[in-house]
Write an enzyme that holds these catalytic residues in place. Sequence first.
Site, PDB file in Angstrom:
ATOM      1  N   HIS A  53      -1.310  -6.013  -3.411  1.00  0.00           N
ATOM      2  CA  HIS A  53      -1.202  -4.754  -2.670  1.00  0.00           C
ATOM      3  C   HIS A  53      -2.324  -3.782  -3.012  1.00  0.00           C
ATOM      4  O   HIS A  53      -2.417  -2.699  -2.431  1.00  0.00           O
ATOM      5  CB  HIS A  53       0.175  -4.106  -2.885  1.00  0.00           C
ATOM      6  CG  HIS A  53       0.382  -3.474  -4.217  1.00  0.00           C
ATOM      7  ND1 HIS A  53       1.082  -4.079  -5.239  1.00  0.00           N
ATOM      8  CD2 HIS A  53       0.008  -2.262  -4.698  1.00  0.00           C
ATOM      9  CE1 HIS A  53       1.132  -3.271  -6.284  1.00  0.00           C
ATOM     10  NE2 HIS A  53       0.479  -2.164  -5.979  1.00  0.00           N
TER      11      HIS A  53
ATOM     12  N   ASP B 298       2.846 -11.090  -5.491  1.00  0.00           N
ATOM     13  CA  ASP B 298       1.947  -9.931  -5.436  1.00  0.00           C
ATOM     14  C   ASP B 298       0.746 -10.144  -6.372  1.00  0.00           C
ATOM     15  O   ASP B 298       0.637  -9.521  -7.426  1.00  0.00           O
ATOM     16  CB  ASP B 298       2.727  -8.673  -5.821  1.00  0.00           C
ATOM     17  CG  ASP B 298       1.915  -7.397  -5.653  1.00  0.00           C
ATOM     18  OD1 ASP B 298       0.884  -7.436  -4.966  1.00  0.00           O
ATOM     19  OD2 ASP B 298       2.324  -6.362  -6.243  1.00  0.00           O
TER      20      ASP B 298
ATOM     21  N   SER C  34      -1.374  -0.355 -11.132  1.00  0.00           N
ATOM     22  CA  SER C  34      -1.127  -1.611 -10.431  1.00  0.00           C
ATOM     23  C   SER C  34      -2.258  -2.599 -10.661  1.00  0.00           C
ATOM     24  O   SER C  34      -3.435  -2.233 -10.654  1.00  0.00           O
ATOM     25  CB  SER C  34      -1.018  -1.370  -8.921  1.00  0.00           C
ATOM     26  OG  SER C  34       0.272  -1.020  -8.564  1.00  0.00           O
TER      27      SER C  34
END
Length: 267
Positions: free
Chosen positions: A67, A111, A209
């Site tokens: 992402h 992810d 992230s």
Amino acid sequence: MQLQILLLLPMTFFLFPGAHTGEIIGGQEAKPHSRPYMAYLKSKTCRSEETCGGFLVREDFVLTAAHCADGDITVLLGAHNIHRKEKTQQRVSVRQKFPHPKYNKTSIENDLILLQLAEPAELDDAVYTIPLPQAGRTVDPGSVCSVAGWGKTNHDTKLTTNILQEVELEVMSDETCQEDRQLQQYYKPSKMMCVGDPDEDKATFSGDSGGPLVCDGTAQGIVSFGKNDGSPPRVFTKVSAYVPWIKKTMRGLSSPGSHAKSPASLH
């Protein structure tokens, strides 16, 4: 129900309504260049500029969260203070992106993405790779691991830090996330790790992230998502579940023009 994608994005890019991003909470400044595998990612689209973490797994590949990979990405290696032009820094563009073929934006499954660098990093004391775990090997609950990033450092600020922060986090049982009302719908034990003691104010939250969860010197997890309020536990992608895909993807892709030093010349 609101989940938080651990990426610094404008509201229109959130995968879940009201989501925010991933930060180091309850940690401290890392020793400069003590984590030479860390990468700072900045991506630009026509509508926004986004930041994430990542980590060098081969001299020409960075692994991060899927992402995080919208737009044109610039990778900064060898950084401690991202707002200074440190002599250790190497800035590299991305040649090609290899998202996991089963990445699902809605369920946040799988992810992870490999970024092939336009040119190999020059490996030295400040820029070096981190080992991957053995395929299928899990980390026992109760293990204490660490994570680092340039995200926000508390719940109230809107600003991210320019200096690399780190924090130690406990790996929790799968049941801890499976029994959490906000996480249970999304948590998949075979693909994810539950990290962070709910009784401690220590977590990843905004801008982290894609960074690695490091356990015994190996990259066992990738910062992925969590609850909207930033409280632990948080959910990490389980790297050991994807080692065959990672190695297969990198295999056969040459690394021309390598400037790597032999390991004997390093620490």
